[in-house]
Design a protein around this motif. Structure first.
Motif, PDB file in Angstrom:
ATOM      1  N   PRO A   9       8.000  37.910  51.408  1.00  0.00           N
ATOM      2  CA  PRO A   9       8.956  39.018  51.295  1.00  0.00           C
ATOM      3  C   PRO A   9      10.130  38.804  52.258  1.00  0.00           C
ATOM      4  O   PRO A   9       9.945  38.286  53.360  1.00  0.00           O
ATOM      5  CB  PRO A   9       8.122  40.239  51.710  1.00  0.00           C
ATOM      6  CG  PRO A   9       6.707  39.833  51.461  1.00  0.00           C
ATOM      7  CD  PRO A   9       6.633  38.371  51.719  1.00  0.00           C
ATOM      8  N   LYS A  10      11.329  39.205  51.819  1.00  0.00           N
ATOM      9  CA  LYS A  10      12.522  38.975  52.640  1.00  0.00           C
ATOM     10  C   LYS A  10      12.394  39.569  54.039  1.00  0.00           C
ATOM     11  O   LYS A  10      12.816  38.971  55.033  1.00  0.00           O
ATOM     12  CB  LYS A  10      13.762  39.559  51.944  1.00  0.00           C
ATOM     13  CG  LYS A  10      14.342  38.646  50.888  1.00  0.00           C
ATOM     14  CD  LYS A  10      15.682  39.184  50.407  1.00  0.00           C
ATOM     15  CE  LYS A  10      16.286  38.224  49.360  1.00  0.00           C
ATOM     16  NZ  LYS A  10      17.577  38.734  48.860  1.00  0.00           N
ATOM     17  N   ALA A  11      11.803  40.763  54.127  1.00  0.00           N
ATOM     18  CA  ALA A  11      11.670  41.432  55.432  1.00  0.00           C
ATOM     19  C   ALA A  11      10.789  40.608  56.367  1.00  0.00           C
ATOM     20  O   ALA A  11      11.086  40.463  57.560  1.00  0.00           O
ATOM     21  CB  ALA A  11      11.084  42.829  55.247  1.00  0.00           C
ATOM     22  N   VAL A  12       9.698  40.054  55.814  1.00  0.00           N
ATOM     23  CA  VAL A  12       8.787  39.246  56.636  1.00  0.00           C
ATOM     24  C   VAL A  12       9.490  37.962  57.074  1.00  0.00           C
ATOM     25  O   VAL A  12       9.439  37.569  58.247  1.00  0.00           O
ATOM     26  CB  VAL A  12       7.493  38.917  55.855  1.00  0.00           C
ATOM     27  CG1 VAL A  12       6.626  37.931  56.638  1.00  0.00           C
ATOM     28  CG2 VAL A  12       6.729  40.187  55.550  1.00  0.00           C
ATOM     29  N   ALA A  13      10.176  37.291  56.134  1.00  0.00           N
ATOM     30  CA  ALA A  13      10.888  36.050  56.454  1.00  0.00           C
ATOM     31  C   ALA A  13      11.953  36.289  57.520  1.00  0.00           C
ATOM     32  O   ALA A  13      12.141  35.470  58.428  1.00  0.00           O
ATOM     33  CB  ALA A  13      11.524  35.472  55.193  1.00  0.00           C
ATOM     34  N   SER A  14      12.635  37.440  57.422  1.00  0.00           N
ATOM     35  CA  SER A  14      13.674  37.775  58.396  1.00  0.00           C
ATOM     36  C   SER A  14      13.087  37.960  59.791  1.00  0.00           C
ATOM     37  O   SER A  14      13.645  37.483  60.783  1.00  0.00           O
ATOM     38  CB  SER A  14      14.401  39.044  57.953  1.00  0.00           C
ATOM     39  OG  SER A  14      15.248  39.516  58.962  1.00  0.00           O
ATOM     40  N   LEU A  19      11.824  35.050  65.342  1.00  0.00           N
ATOM     41  CA  LEU A  19      10.903  34.378  66.264  1.00  0.00           C
ATOM     42  C   LEU A  19      11.103  32.863  66.243  1.00  0.00           C
ATOM     43  O   LEU A  19      10.359  32.131  66.896  1.00  0.00           O
ATOM     44  CB  LEU A  19       9.448  34.701  65.882  1.00  0.00           C
ATOM     45  CG  LEU A  19       9.024  36.161  66.029  1.00  0.00           C
ATOM     46  CD1 LEU A  19       7.689  36.395  65.337  1.00  0.00           C
ATOM     47  CD2 LEU A  19       8.930  36.542  67.512  1.00  0.00           C
ATOM     48  N   GLY A  20      12.104  32.384  65.487  1.00  0.00           N
ATOM     49  CA  GLY A  20      12.337  30.952  65.375  1.00  0.00           C
ATOM     50  C   GLY A  20      11.393  30.271  64.409  1.00  0.00           C
ATOM     51  O   GLY A  20      11.222  29.053  64.435  1.00  0.00           O
ATOM     52  N   ILE A  21      10.755  31.056  63.520  1.00  0.00           N
ATOM     53  CA  ILE A  21       9.777  30.510  62.560  1.00  0.00           C
ATOM     54  C   ILE A  21      10.437  30.459  61.186  1.00  0.00           C
ATOM     55  O   ILE A  21      10.680  31.490  60.563  1.00  0.00           O
ATOM     56  CB  ILE A  21       8.502  31.390  62.527  1.00  0.00           C
ATOM     57  CG1 ILE A  21       7.841  31.409  63.906  1.00  0.00           C
ATOM     58  CG2 ILE A  21       7.528  30.891  61.470  1.00  0.00           C
ATOM     59  CD1 ILE A  21       6.727  32.431  64.039  1.00  0.00           C
ATOM     60  N   ARG A  22      10.724  29.240  60.715  1.00  0.00           N
ATOM     61  CA  ARG A  22      11.418  29.077  59.428  1.00  0.00           C
ATOM     62  C   ARG A  22      10.660  28.183  58.465  1.00  0.00           C
ATOM     63  O   ARG A  22      11.087  27.995  57.337  1.00  0.00           O
ATOM     64  CB  ARG A  22      12.825  28.523  59.671  1.00  0.00           C
ATOM     65  CG  ARG A  22      13.722  29.500  60.428  1.00  0.00           C
ATOM     66  CD  ARG A  22      15.099  28.922  60.706  1.00  0.00           C
ATOM     67  NE  ARG A  22      15.942  29.921  61.346  1.00  0.00           N
ATOM     68  CZ  ARG A  22      15.934  30.177  62.656  1.00  0.00           C
ATOM     69  NH1 ARG A  22      15.122  29.493  63.451  1.00  0.00           N
ATOM     70  NH2 ARG A  22      16.719  31.106  63.174  1.00  0.00           N
ATOM     71  N   GLN A  23       9.571  27.599  58.914  1.00  0.00           N
ATOM     72  CA  GLN A  23       8.755  26.729  58.064  1.00  0.00           C
ATOM     73  C   GLN A  23       7.311  26.807  58.560  1.00  0.00           C
ATOM     74  O   GLN A  23       7.061  27.245  59.679  1.00  0.00           O
ATOM     75  CB  GLN A  23       9.280  25.295  58.120  1.00  0.00           C
ATOM     76  CG  GLN A  23       9.323  24.742  59.534  1.00  0.00           C
ATOM     77  CD  GLN A  23       9.987  23.384  59.583  1.00  0.00           C
ATOM     78  OE1 GLN A  23      10.296  22.802  58.572  1.00  0.00           O
ATOM     79  NE2 GLN A  23      10.181  22.872  60.790  1.00  0.00           N
ATOM     80  N   PRO A  24       6.353  26.396  57.727  1.00  0.00           N
ATOM     81  CA  PRO A  24       4.936  26.557  58.097  1.00  0.00           C
ATOM     82  C   PRO A  24       4.563  25.963  59.457  1.00  0.00           C
ATOM     83  O   PRO A  24       3.830  26.585  60.222  1.00  0.00           O
ATOM     84  CB  PRO A  24       4.203  25.854  56.949  1.00  0.00           C
ATOM     85  CG  PRO A  24       5.111  26.048  55.765  1.00  0.00           C
ATOM     86  CD  PRO A  24       6.494  25.934  56.322  1.00  0.00           C
ATOM     87  N   ASN A 145       9.488  43.848  66.290  1.00  0.00           N
ATOM     88  CA  ASN A 145       9.210  45.109  65.611  1.00  0.00           C
ATOM     89  C   ASN A 145       9.067  44.890  64.111  1.00  0.00           C
ATOM     90  O   ASN A 145       9.868  44.180  63.498  1.00  0.00           O
ATOM     91  CB  ASN A 145      10.350  46.118  65.858  1.00  0.00           C
ATOM     92  CG  ASN A 145      10.257  46.720  67.239  1.00  0.00           C
ATOM     93  OD1 ASN A 145       9.200  46.690  67.868  1.00  0.00           O
ATOM     94  ND2 ASN A 145      11.365  47.257  67.732  1.00  0.00           N
ATOM     95  N   GLY A 146       8.045  45.499  63.536  1.00  0.00           N
ATOM     96  CA  GLY A 146       7.853  45.403  62.097  1.00  0.00           C
ATOM     97  C   GLY A 146       6.930  44.282  61.670  1.00  0.00           C
ATOM     98  O   GLY A 146       6.620  44.147  60.486  1.00  0.00           O
ATOM     99  N   LEU A 147       6.509  43.450  62.625  1.00  0.00           N
ATOM    100  CA  LEU A 147       5.570  42.364  62.305  1.00  0.00           C
ATOM    101  C   LEU A 147       4.358  42.522  63.214  1.00  0.00           C
ATOM    102  O   LEU A 147       4.381  42.127  64.378  1.00  0.00           O
ATOM    103  CB  LEU A 147       6.233  41.001  62.508  1.00  0.00           C
ATOM    104  CG  LEU A 147       5.405  39.775  62.094  1.00  0.00           C
ATOM    105  CD1 LEU A 147       5.027  39.833  60.619  1.00  0.00           C
ATOM    106  CD2 LEU A 147       6.160  38.485  62.402  1.00  0.00           C
ATOM    107  N   ALA A 148       3.304  43.139  62.665  1.00  0.00           N
ATOM    108  CA  ALA A 148       2.110  43.437  63.463  1.00  0.00           C
ATOM    109  C   ALA A 148       1.264  42.186  63.671  1.00  0.00           C
ATOM    110  O   ALA A 148       1.424  41.174  62.987  1.00  0.00           O
ATOM    111  CB  ALA A 148       1.291  44.529  62.764  1.00  0.00           C
ATOM    112  N   GLN A 149       0.331  42.288  64.626  1.00  0.00           N
ATOM    113  CA  GLN A 149      -0.515  41.136  64.951  1.00  0.00           C
ATOM    114  C   GLN A 149      -1.388  40.671  63.770  1.00  0.00           C
ATOM    115  O   GLN A 149      -1.450  39.470  63.497  1.00  0.00           O
ATOM    116  CB  GLN A 149      -1.397  41.454  66.167  1.00  0.00           C
ATOM    117  CG  GLN A 149      -0.635  41.588  67.478  1.00  0.00           C
ATOM    118  CD  GLN A 149      -0.051  40.271  67.965  1.00  0.00           C
ATOM    119  OE1 GLN A 149      -0.611  39.204  67.743  1.00  0.00           O
ATOM    120  NE2 GLN A 149       1.100  40.349  68.620  1.00  0.00           N
ATOM    121  N   PRO A 150      -2.076  41.573  63.028  1.00  0.00           N
ATOM    122  CA  PRO A 150      -2.976  41.080  61.965  1.00  0.00           C
ATOM    123  C   PRO A 150      -2.276  40.223  60.908  1.00  0.00           C
ATOM    124  O   PRO A 150      -2.750  39.123  60.607  1.00  0.00           O
ATOM    125  CB  PRO A 150      -3.562  42.373  61.382  1.00  0.00           C
ATOM    126  CG  PRO A 150      -3.527  43.337  62.531  1.00  0.00           C
ATOM    127  CD  PRO A 150      -2.263  43.029  63.259  1.00  0.00           C
TER     128      PRO A 150
END
Length: 676
Positions: A9-14, A19-24, A145-150
């Motif tokens: 989802p776009k929100a998750v990718a954003s 966090l500097g995470i753009r690839q697996p 914010n918006g990206l929880a630990q689980p």
């Protein structure tokens, strides 16, 4: 298990991108900050207090109370004893979770409270009588914010299963270095078992951490060495000169070069004569005489038929360079032009035309030098002063003005050895390690700002002897939150307290022409006291100024304090620097002021500054272009850094495929910026 970032989802990718995470693989290298232990269950009676523990029990009673404030209070029992849970902020689902008769697992610290033993805002999980315990420690990751630990943990686990975690290091080399396999190290850091040494994990001394730190340092060393080797493959004009112009300049000056200046000039001349582009960092403490060395290098370039450019980060510093270089070079028949954003359009166009035609041999200015409208006829040498204050793209843009000109970067902030080994591994470094004769030591005093009136009298005494004073303030406007004395208010107060002397004011929001006018008046001793913000940190040279007062010194970095202090003591007169501070002092502020009080050695100060602030801030707003170290610590991991430096050379010479695989894993296309 596949992990397709394009399908997130776009929100998750954003949020991941923040966090500097753009690839697996970025998820594989997104390591936990800490861990929670949900593998061990205590009875309430046996649970220790004041440390994170997990207990389980049934909610016996729950109620919302309003004294002393609205809160949800629940009593939990497990048969051995009972404790209370207090939630000061809560939602309806938490009320349902803590409803009477529900079985819950709580993770938090037990302490004594108003109702008895309690946990305030523990982690609460609904469980059944047979819910199993976790088999590994629970990782807590850096997040936004918006990206929880689980969900973040789930993504990391998918990445661990999806990505290839094979070793990039040859097995023999890894074994000789005593390093864990990469796969085992990274899996342990994401999913440590309960018997893993938790202290070693938290202090990052565990063998798994050492492997990740080594790999990170190795990637940095490889990328910078590659940048160095690629540069050696480029061609640059050979600026071989007879040194006649340089001799003429030296003959006209009232001083000679120190031994250290002579040594670094020889190193620079050797590079300029080469057909490979020089990329040399010239370090020298405040007042060590870097400008004359840069001028002599520029003269060699000019004598060899090429132009030179000198770029400085502020107009005050750039203009000071322009005036000094014009004064030195104009008598030799060399035209120096000034190029800055504040120039009127006609003057700017005229300066650009003279640079483009080649009539101007030396261009001095700010970032205006690398604007698209500026082109050089034959740029041979680019000099960048206070290079760490420019973004990497700016430095690349200036160098791009002439194909592959030689580049000399100057810094008055000495670089500690470990930092130079790491972040400047692709540069040749020259150091001016002695001050010119006649520079008097600066006396430094720490004074509580409650004694401000005494300091005003000290200023009056210095001015009465015909000398001048800097009074430095950190902010321009009043900030109620910080309660800092401001330059504007201080200027008013000193003007009233010292009516017999002229008090000037310089700050970053003045127009360049106004700033230059005040500075010129101060240089002519028409202004006796100069109230300024830290815009005077670098480059201002007024030998008659022998006292500096710095407000709120406890709020400034060591390098900045050292730079500011270097504005006095520039002549034969005895000079002092008074550091005004507000009590009470925090621990870091005490450390900084102790260092600046005890030593004037720029290298020692830089080493302490690195220790206190870390490399990110030391290098300047993370603009250096070099990927900042996330895991390694330059103070604690010097041995790993030296190993990585040695291994990098071996791999580049004998294992090019290993180099490519390692850089692909760690930098993933970001090495372009290292060319600056």
């Amino acid at each position: 298990m596949s992990l397709d970032f394009a399908k997130l989802p776009k929100a998750v990718a954003s949020r991941l991108a923040k966090l500097g995470i753009r690839q697996p693989f970025d998820l594989v290298l997104h390591l936990p900050l800490r861990y929670e232990d949900e593998t061990h269950l205590y009875t309430i009676a046996d649970a220790p207090m004041g440390v994170p523990v997990m207990v389980e029990g049934t909610v016996e009673h729950a109620d919302i109370t309003f004294r002393p404030r609205r809160q949800l209070v629940a009593r939990i029992s497990d048969g051995s004893s009972e404790l209370f849970v207090r939630l000061l902020h809560f939602y309806p689902n938490q009320q349902q979770q803590l409803a009477e008769g529900k079985r819950v697992r709580l993770l938090g610290e037990i302490r004594r409270g108003f109702f008895g033993e309690e946990m305030v805002h523990p982690k609460v999980r609904s469980v059944g009588s047979e819910t199993p315990l976790a088999e590994a420690l629970t990782p807590i990751y850096p997040t936004v914010n918006g990206l929880a630990q689980p969900p973040l943990r789930k993504l990391v686990n998918q990445a661990l299963n999806h990505c290839v975690l094979d070793d990039t290091l040859p097995e023999v080399l890894r074994h000789d270095l005593g390093l864990m396999p990469f796969d085992a190290a990274v899996r342990l850091l994401h999913q440590p078992t309960p018997d893993t040494a938790q202290r070693a994990l938290s202090e990052r001394t565990h063998a798994a951490w050492l492997r990740l730190k080594f790999d990170e340092l190795l990637a940095q060393q490889l990328s910078m060495r590659l940048a160095y080797r690629r540069r050696r493959e480029q061609t640059a004009p050979s600026l071989r000169a007879t040194g006649l112009l340089a001799q003429q300049l030296l003959a006209s000056l009232p001083f000679g070069l120190t031994g250290a200046q002579t040594k670094v000039l020889a190193e620079i001349r050797h590079d300029l004569a080469s057909t490979h582009p020089m990329q040399r960092l010239l370090q020298g403490d405040v007042g060590a005489g870097k400008t004359i060395v840069a001028a002599l290098a520029a003269l060699d370039a000019i004598e060899a038929g090429h132009q030179a450019a000198l770029m400085a980060p502020t107009e005050i510093l750039a203009e000071q360079h322009y005036k000094k270089l014009s004064q030195w070079l104009a008598p030799l028949g060399i035209e120096v032009v000034w190029l800055a954003g504040s120039l009127k359009p006609a003057a700017k166009a005229a300066a650009i035309a003279r640079v483009e035609s080649g009539e101007a041999w030396l261009a001095v200015g700010t970032h205006a030098l690398f604007q698209e409208s500026v082109s050089f006829a034959r740029l041979g040498l680019a000099i960048v002063d206070e290079q760490h204050r420019f973004g990497v793209h700016q430095r690349l843009a200036l160098r791009g003005k002439g194909g592959s000109p030689h580049q000399l970067m100057m810094s008055a902030t000495p670089i500690p050895r470990t930092l130079a080994m790491s972040f400047y591994a692709d540069l040749d470094v020259s150091v001016i390690d002695e001050l010119p004769p006649g520079r008097t030591p600066i006396k430094t005093r720490l004074v509580n700002d409650a004694r401000r009136e005494e300091m005003v009298e000290q200023v009056r005494k210095v001015c009465s002897e015909g000398r001048q004073v800097y009074w430095v303030c950190p902010l321009i406007e009043e900030s109620e939150a910080l309660e800092l004395q401001t330059a504007i208010d201080t200027h008013v107060a000193l003007s009233e307290s010292l009516p017999e002397y002229r008090v000037g004011l310089v700050h970053g929001r003045l127009k360049p022409a106004e700033k230059a006018e005040v500075m010129a008046a101060f240089a002519r001793n028409e202004v006796q006291v100069l109230v300024a913000t830290t815009v005077i940190e670098v480059g201002v040279d007024v030998p008659n100024a022998t006292l500096m007062v710095i407000e709120h010194a406890e709020r400034m970095g060591l390098a900045q304090l050292h730079q500011l202090r270097g504005r006095v003591g520039r002549g034969a007169l005895e000079s002092s620097c008074i550091l005004l501070y507000s009590a009470p002092l925090g621990e870091v502020a005490k450390q900084r002021l102790k260092v600046i009080f005890e030593t004037t050695d720029g290298f020692l100060i830089a080493r302490e500054d690195l220790r206190i602030r870390g490399p990110g801030e030391f290098l300047g707003a993370r603009q250096s272009g070099v990927p900042m170290l996330r895991f390694a610590d330059l103070e604690r991991d010097t041995v790993l850094l030296e190993q990585a430096r040695d291994v990098a050379g071996t791999l580049l010479d004998h294992h090019p495929a290993v180099v490519e695989a390692h850089l692909d894993r760690w930098l993933s296309g970001r090495e372009e910026l290292l060319k600056a």
